[in-house]
Motif scaffolding. Structure first.
Motif, PDB file in Angstrom:
ATOM      1  N   LEU A 183     -15.439  59.002  40.931  1.00 14.20           N
ATOM      2  CA  LEU A 183     -14.213  58.460  40.355  1.00 14.20           C
ATOM      3  C   LEU A 183     -14.006  57.066  40.977  1.00 14.20           C
ATOM      4  O   LEU A 183     -13.918  56.940  42.196  1.00 14.20           O
ATOM      5  CB  LEU A 183     -13.050  59.395  40.713  1.00 14.20           C
ATOM      6  CG  LEU A 183     -11.683  59.247  40.052  1.00 14.20           C
ATOM      7  CD1 LEU A 183     -10.801  60.417  40.461  1.00 14.20           C
ATOM      8  CD2 LEU A 183     -10.987  57.958  40.367  1.00 14.20           C
ATOM      9  N   ASP A 185     -11.695  54.330  41.839  1.00 18.26           N
ATOM     10  CA  ASP A 185     -10.247  54.303  42.086  1.00 18.26           C
ATOM     11  C   ASP A 185      -9.942  52.903  42.638  1.00 18.26           C
ATOM     12  O   ASP A 185     -10.403  52.560  43.722  1.00 18.26           O
ATOM     13  CB  ASP A 185     -10.001  55.432  43.107  1.00 18.26           C
ATOM     14  CG  ASP A 185      -8.629  55.450  43.724  1.00 18.26           C
ATOM     15  OD1 ASP A 185      -7.944  54.420  43.758  1.00 18.26           O
ATOM     16  OD2 ASP A 185      -8.247  56.529  44.235  1.00 18.26           O
ATOM     17  N   ARG A 222     -15.279  60.091  45.271  1.00 23.74           N
ATOM     18  CA  ARG A 222     -14.415  58.947  44.966  1.00 23.74           C
ATOM     19  C   ARG A 222     -14.952  57.692  45.596  1.00 23.74           C
ATOM     20  O   ARG A 222     -15.405  57.712  46.750  1.00 23.74           O
ATOM     21  CB  ARG A 222     -13.043  59.128  45.604  1.00 23.74           C
ATOM     22  CG  ARG A 222     -12.065  59.844  44.771  1.00 23.74           C
ATOM     23  CD  ARG A 222     -10.678  59.455  45.238  1.00 23.74           C
ATOM     24  NE  ARG A 222      -9.781  60.525  44.860  1.00 23.74           N
ATOM     25  CZ  ARG A 222      -8.619  60.332  44.240  1.00 23.74           C
ATOM     26  NH1 ARG A 222      -8.194  59.119  43.981  1.00 23.74           N
ATOM     27  NH2 ARG A 222      -7.868  61.360  43.912  1.00 23.74           N
ATOM     28  N   ASP A 282     -11.798  53.735  36.675  1.00 24.96           N
ATOM     29  CA  ASP A 282     -11.255  54.984  36.130  1.00 24.96           C
ATOM     30  C   ASP A 282      -9.758  55.079  36.396  1.00 24.96           C
ATOM     31  O   ASP A 282      -8.987  55.463  35.527  1.00 24.96           O
ATOM     32  CB  ASP A 282     -11.932  56.188  36.788  1.00 24.96           C
ATOM     33  CG  ASP A 282     -13.405  56.297  36.437  1.00 24.96           C
ATOM     34  OD1 ASP A 282     -13.730  56.231  35.229  1.00 24.96           O
ATOM     35  OD2 ASP A 282     -14.222  56.452  37.365  1.00 24.96           O
ATOM     36  N   GLU A 409      -7.137  63.758  40.511  1.00 27.30           N
ATOM     37  CA  GLU A 409      -8.466  64.292  40.803  1.00 27.30           C
ATOM     38  C   GLU A 409      -8.763  65.527  39.955  1.00 27.30           C
ATOM     39  O   GLU A 409      -9.844  65.663  39.372  1.00 27.30           O
ATOM     40  CB  GLU A 409      -8.576  64.627  42.297  1.00 27.30           C
ATOM     41  CG  GLU A 409      -9.805  65.451  42.606  1.00 27.30           C
ATOM     42  CD  GLU A 409     -10.119  65.563  44.089  1.00 27.30           C
ATOM     43  OE1 GLU A 409      -9.551  64.795  44.888  1.00 27.30           O
ATOM     44  OE2 GLU A 409     -10.953  66.418  44.423  1.00 27.30           O
ATOM     45  N   TYR A 412      -9.427  64.470  36.431  1.00 25.57           N
ATOM     46  CA  TYR A 412     -10.711  63.775  36.267  1.00 25.57           C
ATOM     47  C   TYR A 412     -11.850  64.777  36.082  1.00 25.57           C
ATOM     48  O   TYR A 412     -12.849  64.493  35.419  1.00 25.57           O
ATOM     49  CB  TYR A 412     -10.982  62.888  37.483  1.00 25.57           C
ATOM     50  CG  TYR A 412     -12.227  62.042  37.365  1.00 25.57           C
ATOM     51  CD1 TYR A 412     -12.254  60.917  36.539  1.00 25.57           C
ATOM     52  CD2 TYR A 412     -13.385  62.363  38.079  1.00 25.57           C
ATOM     53  CE1 TYR A 412     -13.391  60.133  36.430  1.00 25.57           C
ATOM     54  CE2 TYR A 412     -14.532  61.580  37.984  1.00 25.57           C
ATOM     55  CZ  TYR A 412     -14.524  60.470  37.156  1.00 25.57           C
ATOM     56  OH  TYR A 412     -15.656  59.698  37.048  1.00 25.57           O
ATOM     57  N   ARG A 415     -13.395  66.579  32.116  1.00 32.98           N
ATOM     58  CA  ARG A 415     -13.959  65.345  31.569  1.00 32.98           C
ATOM     59  C   ARG A 415     -13.463  65.052  30.162  1.00 32.98           C
ATOM     60  O   ARG A 415     -13.169  63.913  29.797  1.00 32.98           O
ATOM     61  CB  ARG A 415     -15.496  65.403  31.573  1.00 32.98           C
ATOM     62  CG  ARG A 415     -16.098  65.620  32.936  1.00 32.98           C
ATOM     63  CD  ARG A 415     -15.707  64.520  33.921  1.00 32.98           C
ATOM     64  NE  ARG A 415     -16.307  63.228  33.585  1.00 32.98           N
ATOM     65  CZ  ARG A 415     -15.704  62.063  33.750  1.00 32.98           C
ATOM     66  NH1 ARG A 415     -14.470  62.016  34.210  1.00 32.98           N
ATOM     67  NH2 ARG A 415     -16.309  60.955  33.434  1.00 32.98           N
ATOM     68  N   TRP A 418      -9.814  63.977  30.189  1.00 33.11           N
ATOM     69  CA  TRP A 418      -9.735  62.616  30.750  1.00 33.11           C
ATOM     70  C   TRP A 418     -10.150  61.596  29.679  1.00 33.11           C
ATOM     71  O   TRP A 418      -9.469  60.575  29.484  1.00 33.11           O
ATOM     72  CB  TRP A 418     -10.625  62.493  31.990  1.00 33.11           C
ATOM     73  CG  TRP A 418     -10.511  61.154  32.658  1.00 33.11           C
ATOM     74  CD1 TRP A 418     -11.108  59.988  32.236  1.00 33.11           C
ATOM     75  CD2 TRP A 418      -9.747  60.816  33.819  1.00 33.11           C
ATOM     76  NE1 TRP A 418     -10.764  58.951  33.084  1.00 33.11           N
ATOM     77  CE2 TRP A 418      -9.935  59.430  34.057  1.00 33.11           C
ATOM     78  CE3 TRP A 418      -8.930  61.553  34.687  1.00 33.11           C
ATOM     79  CZ2 TRP A 418      -9.334  58.763  35.126  1.00 33.11           C
ATOM     80  CZ3 TRP A 418      -8.334  60.878  35.758  1.00 33.11           C
ATOM     81  CH2 TRP A 418      -8.534  59.499  35.963  1.00 33.11           C
TER      82      TRP A 418
END
Ligand SMILES: *Cc1c(COP(=O)(O)O)cnc(C)c1O
Length: 453
Positions: A183, A185, A222, A282, A409, A412, A415, A418
């Motif tokens: 991810l 961030d 992450r 993301d 989280e 995410y 999928r 998201w």
């Protein structure tokens, strides 16, 4: 913020610009005559509104001068305009309500989607045609594609491709390897205490400690990216950059995490780097203390590139939430009203520190010199700031921020959900085109007609 409103010392002003000062005094005389005619005997109001502050050494209030001399005054997001009307310029809005109006900022889709993210630009145009390039509201027609499983797959694959490009650049330019499956961030913006990069870094420390406590949990990998410049004289901002580097050194070297958490500071943040970053993001970090960020435009660029926002109800985040819907954004923290009342009733950051073991652990680790063994007291000014007064309410919002990060989280990992939310974010960005903003300035303030219409 009131402390950011320029006020010029009268002595200096008079030496440099004696004629201007004389004219300002004349403007002030006529203006205060008007105020006294409207509110006879209200000397307190006259004192508040004067172009000259007289408590202590005389200072010229540039904002008051600007309002008196203008036919139109606007904030750059709905909340900001309300704060001007209700708080900062309340007396002025009472005399001239018609002068105050809102113009929410926008960004141009030609640079921030078409040029910066050619792959997404192509996919969008294949799906709905190219009208969005000059009429961003047309993105609405993407909405239906959020229901299309094949389109969602393509959407995710495209984002992955952009992340792989940014990862390759980080490897080349910075010598840092990250896994593009993680991810991404991201918080990129000028470093300023009100934008709370410190809250972000403290949460990375908290997440790192959680991961070390439970290494067997299937943590979502992450990559936390932070970037932005500090003004050269801004001591705290530069110390926050240092902290980011020192925390990154500890976290990135910890092999027990198996690469599931990386923190990277991206140097020399500017428009060219921004064009690489937004397409590969993301999660968009928009975490200012509510009531301090006038609008933000980074928030719009991220969402236009399919990033989901984690943010406070501040600036244009509020309008972004209204546009994308609460299910497609992660909102946390105190509202502007709650911030104001918490400050009014005497905010005690120490109470949050005492009550929350996780906050205590993170702050104590900073204070212990763990991240800067070569200079153990390096981050003492940050610790003192947090426990001393914490003017940006980092400790008050900490638990709520971590909870929102957990929601992000968990989401995410779904999928498909998201992807649909990401598509809906892009589809609902029409309002945030600078074409709309410029059109509103032209029609409602400048009273000029577009040659194109
Ligand atoms: C958009 C942009 C900003 C503004 O970002 P905010 O998150 O709104 O503060 C600052 N710098 C660069 C290079 C940008 O592209």
């Amino acid at each position: 913020m009131p402390e950011a409103l320029e006020q010029w010392e009268e002595g200096l002003f008079g030496r440099l610009l004696p004629r201007h000062l004389a004219i300002i005094y004349e403007i002030n005389r006529r203006f205060l005559d008007e105020v006294m005619a409207r509110f006879p005997g209200d000397l307190e109001r006259v004192r508040r509104m004067s172009l000259i502050a007289e408590d202590g050494a005389k200072r010229i209030r540039m904002a008051h001068l600007a309002v008196v001399g203008s036919h139109s005054v606007n904030g750059v997001a709905a909340l900001h305009t309300e704060l001007l009307r209700r708080r900062l310029l309340r007396d002025f809005a009472e005399i001239w309500p018609e002068r105050f109006n809102n113009k929410t900022n926008g960004v141009t889709q030609r640079r921030w989607l078409h040029q910066a993210n050619p792959a997404l630009s192509r996919l969008v145009t294949e799906a709905i045609g190219e009208r969005w390039l000059t009429d961003l509201d047309d993105l609405r027609r993407l909405e239906a594609h959020a229901e299309d499983a094949g389109f969602r797959e393509t959407w995710l694959a495209l984002k992955y491709g952009n992340k792989a490009v940014l990862a390759a650049w980080m490897d080349r330019a910075l010598g840092i390897k990250v896994n593009p499956q993680s991810l991404f961030d991201v918080q990129v913006k000028r470093i300023h205490e009100y934008k709370r990069q410190l809250l972000n870094i403290l949460r990375v420390v908290a997440l790192w400690l959680r991961m070390k406590d439970a290494p067997e949990r299937d943590w979502t990998p992450r990559v936390v990216l932070l970037g932005g410049k500090a003004a050269p004289g801004y001591f705290m901002a530069k110390l926050i950059i240092k902290l980011c580097h020192d925390v990154a050194r500890a976290v990135n070297a910890d092999e027990s995490l198996k690469g599931r958490l990386k923190l990277v500071f991206l140097p020399n943040y500017g428009v060219s780097l921004a064009e690489r970053i937004f397409p590969a993001s993301d999660l968009s970090e928009q975490i200012s203390t509510a009531g301090t960020e006038a609008s933000g435009t980074g928030n719009m660029k991220f969402a236009l590139n399919g990033a989901l926002t984690i943010g406070t109800l501040d600036g244009a985040n509020i309008e972004i939430r209204d546009a994308v819907g609460s299910d497609n954004i992660f909102i946390f923290g105190l509202t502007e009203k709650e911030v104001a009342s918490m400050k009014a009733s005497g905010y005690e950051p120490r109470a949050f520190y005492e009550a929350d073991a996780e906050i205590r652990r993170v702050v104590d680790l900073l204070a212990s010199g763990f991240f800067s063994p070569e200079e153990p007291r390096r981050f003492q000014p940050i610790v003192d700031g947090l426990l001393g007064g914490d003017p940006y309410l980092i400790l008050a919002d900490f638990a709520s921020y971590l909870a929102a990060q957990e929601r992000a989280e968990a989401f995410y990992r779904r999928r498909d959900a998201w992807a649909a939310a990401s598509i809906r974010n892009v589809a609902r960005m029409g309002f945030f085109s600078s074409d709309r903003t410029v059109r509103q300035y032209a029609e409602e303030i400048w009273k000029i007609r577009s040659l194109a219409s």
